[in-house]
Design a protein around this motif. Structure first.
Motif, PDB file in Angstrom:
ATOM      1  N   ALA A  84      30.620 -86.180 -13.047  1.00 55.62           N
ATOM      2  CA  ALA A  84      29.382 -86.436 -12.311  1.00 55.62           C
ATOM      3  C   ALA A  84      29.257 -85.495 -11.118  1.00 55.62           C
ATOM      4  N   PHE A  85      30.339 -85.344 -10.359  1.00 53.19           N
ATOM      5  CA  PHE A  85      30.296 -84.445  -9.207  1.00 53.19           C
ATOM      6  C   PHE A  85      29.982 -83.022  -9.646  1.00 53.19           C
ATOM      7  N   THR A  86      30.651 -82.549 -10.685  1.00 50.54           N
ATOM      8  CA  THR A  86      30.433 -81.189 -11.166  1.00 50.54           C
ATOM      9  C   THR A  86      28.997 -80.996 -11.631  1.00 50.54           C
ATOM     10  N   SER A  87      28.459 -81.974 -12.339  1.00 49.01           N
ATOM     11  CA  SER A  87      27.068 -81.884 -12.798  1.00 49.01           C
ATOM     12  C   SER A  87      26.103 -81.809 -11.623  1.00 49.01           C
ATOM     13  N   LEU A  88      26.334 -82.650 -10.632  1.00 43.37           N
ATOM     14  CA  LEU A  88      25.480 -82.629  -9.444  1.00 43.37           C
ATOM     15  C   LEU A  88      25.634 -81.316  -8.680  1.00 43.37           C
ATOM     16  N   ALA A  89      26.872 -80.852  -8.539  1.00 39.46           N
ATOM     17  CA  ALA A  89      27.122 -79.607  -7.807  1.00 39.46           C
ATOM     18  C   ALA A  89      26.501 -78.404  -8.519  1.00 39.46           C
ATOM     19  N   MET A  90      26.626 -78.362  -9.837  1.00 38.85           N
ATOM     20  CA  MET A  90      26.057 -77.238 -10.581  1.00 38.85           C
ATOM     21  C   MET A  90      24.539 -77.197 -10.450  1.00 38.85           C
ATOM     22  N   THR A  91      23.912 -78.362 -10.465  1.00 40.23           N
ATOM     23  CA  THR A  91      22.464 -78.425 -10.292  1.00 40.23           C
ATOM     24  C   THR A  91      22.086 -77.945  -8.897  1.00 40.23           C
ATOM     25  N   HIS A  92      22.811 -78.423  -7.910  1.00 42.93           N
ATOM     26  CA  HIS A  92      22.559 -78.013  -6.527  1.00 42.93           C
ATOM     27  C   HIS A  92      22.796 -76.521  -6.347  1.00 42.93           C
ATOM     28  N   ASP A  93      23.950 -76.037  -6.806  1.00 45.41           N
ATOM     29  CA  ASP A  93      24.297 -74.631  -6.635  1.00 45.41           C
ATOM     30  C   ASP A  93      23.377 -73.713  -7.428  1.00 45.41           C
ATOM     31  N   GLY A  94      22.793 -74.242  -8.508  1.00 43.09           N
ATOM     32  CA  GLY A  94      21.846 -73.459  -9.303  1.00 43.09           C
ATOM     33  C   GLY A  94      20.471 -73.366  -8.674  1.00 43.09           C
ATOM     34  N   GLY A  95      20.306 -74.033  -7.534  1.00 43.65           N
ATOM     35  CA  GLY A  95      19.028 -73.961  -6.820  1.00 43.65           C
ATOM     36  C   GLY A  95      17.900 -74.750  -7.467  1.00 43.65           C
ATOM     37  N   GLN A  96      18.250 -75.728  -8.265  1.00 43.61           N
ATOM     38  CA  GLN A  96      17.223 -76.526  -8.943  1.00 43.61           C
ATOM     39  C   GLN A  96      16.718 -77.622  -8.000  1.00 43.61           C
ATOM     40  N   ASP A  97      15.842 -77.229  -7.082  1.00 45.86           N
ATOM     41  CA  ASP A  97      15.331 -78.159  -6.076  1.00 45.86           C
ATOM     42  C   ASP A  97      14.401 -79.218  -6.653  1.00 45.86           C
ATOM     43  N   ASP A  98      13.854 -78.957  -7.830  1.00 44.87           N
ATOM     44  CA  ASP A  98      12.903 -79.890  -8.423  1.00 44.87           C
ATOM     45  C   ASP A  98      13.580 -80.999  -9.225  1.00 44.87           C
ATOM     46  N   VAL A  99      14.910 -81.009  -9.267  1.00 42.04           N
ATOM     47  CA  VAL A  99      15.660 -82.023 -10.014  1.00 42.04           C
ATOM     48  C   VAL A  99      16.402 -82.909  -9.019  1.00 42.04           C
ATOM     49  N   SER A 100      16.135 -84.207  -9.061  1.00 42.85           N
ATOM     50  CA  SER A 100      16.816 -85.127  -8.148  1.00 42.85           C
ATOM     51  C   SER A 100      18.207 -85.462  -8.681  1.00 42.85           C
ATOM     52  N   SER A 101      19.056 -85.943  -7.789  1.00 43.94           N
ATOM     53  CA  SER A 101      20.395 -86.351  -8.229  1.00 43.94           C
ATOM     54  C   SER A 101      20.296 -87.525  -9.200  1.00 43.94           C
ATOM     55  N   ALA A 102      19.317 -88.392  -9.012  1.00 45.29           N
ATOM     56  CA  ALA A 102      19.121 -89.506  -9.952  1.00 45.29           C
ATOM     57  C   ALA A 102      18.808 -88.977 -11.353  1.00 45.29           C
ATOM     58  N   GLU A 103      18.016 -87.919 -11.429  1.00 43.58           N
ATOM     59  CA  GLU A 103      17.701 -87.327 -12.731  1.00 43.58           C
ATOM     60  C   GLU A 103      18.931 -86.694 -13.362  1.00 43.58           C
ATOM     61  N   VAL A 104      19.766 -86.052 -12.551  1.00 40.50           N
ATOM     62  CA  VAL A 104      20.991 -85.453 -13.066  1.00 40.50           C
ATOM     63  C   VAL A 104      21.894 -86.548 -13.631  1.00 40.50           C
ATOM     64  N   LEU A 105      22.052 -87.649 -12.895  1.00 43.53           N
ATOM     65  CA  LEU A 105      22.889 -88.754 -13.372  1.00 43.53           C
ATOM     66  C   LEU A 105      22.303 -89.395 -14.630  1.00 43.53           C
ATOM     67  N   ARG A 106      20.994 -89.523 -14.674  1.00 43.69           N
ATOM     68  CA  ARG A 106      20.337 -90.098 -15.861  1.00 43.69           C
ATOM     69  C   ARG A 106      20.580 -89.202 -17.084  1.00 43.69           C
ATOM     70  N   THR A 107      20.435 -87.892 -16.902  1.00 42.73           N
ATOM     71  CA  THR A 107      20.681 -86.943 -17.994  1.00 42.73           C
ATOM     72  C   THR A 107      22.129 -87.014 -18.444  1.00 42.73           C
TER      73      THR A 107
END
Length: 121
Positions: A84-107
């Motif tokens: 979960a941490f890695t998924s959230l970090a990769m989304t953040h580090d990838g600059g995907q500002d339009d994706v919320s952490s809730a969406e990352v966890l849901r995916t």
């Protein structure tokens, strides 16, 4: 409890913690709610196996029994939090500002449900 179920529980804990944090920040919850251990306690009670050892077991035998019973579950739980941490970090580090952490966890939960993280996969 199967690996996928443990991973889903971990994602659920993170999701609930996020909801509690939002409620605290919005003034809807007392800050003590953030520290409420009931979700984690419930998860541990459901996931950790019962361990039985003979009354005459040596300390080494007890240690081996406990390690053998708890090791796989704890490893899977830690893997879940790491995933979960890695998924959230990769989304953040990838600059995907339009994706919320809730969406990352849901995916991530949907991927677990689809079997993407089954053992051997």
């Amino acid at each position: 409890m199967q690996r996928a179920e443990i991973l889903k529980r971990v994602i659920g804990i993170l999701t609930e913690a996020q909801e509690i944090r939002r409620a605290v920040e919005a003034g809807e919850e007392d800050e003590r709610a953030e520290l409420e251990p009931s979700v984690v306690t419930q998860m541990l009670n459901e996931m950790l196996p019962d361990i039985s050892v003979p009354a005459d077991a040596t300390p080494q035998e007890v240690a081996r029994s406990v390690a053998g019973a708890l090791g796989p579950v704890l490893q899977t739980m830690i893997s879940g939090f790491t995933l979960a941490f890695t998924s959230l970090a990769m989304t953040h580090d990838g600059g995907q500002d339009d994706v919320s952490s809730a969406e990352v966890l849901r995916t991530l939960a949907l991927q677990v449900e689809a079997g993407m993280f089954d053992e051997g996969a």
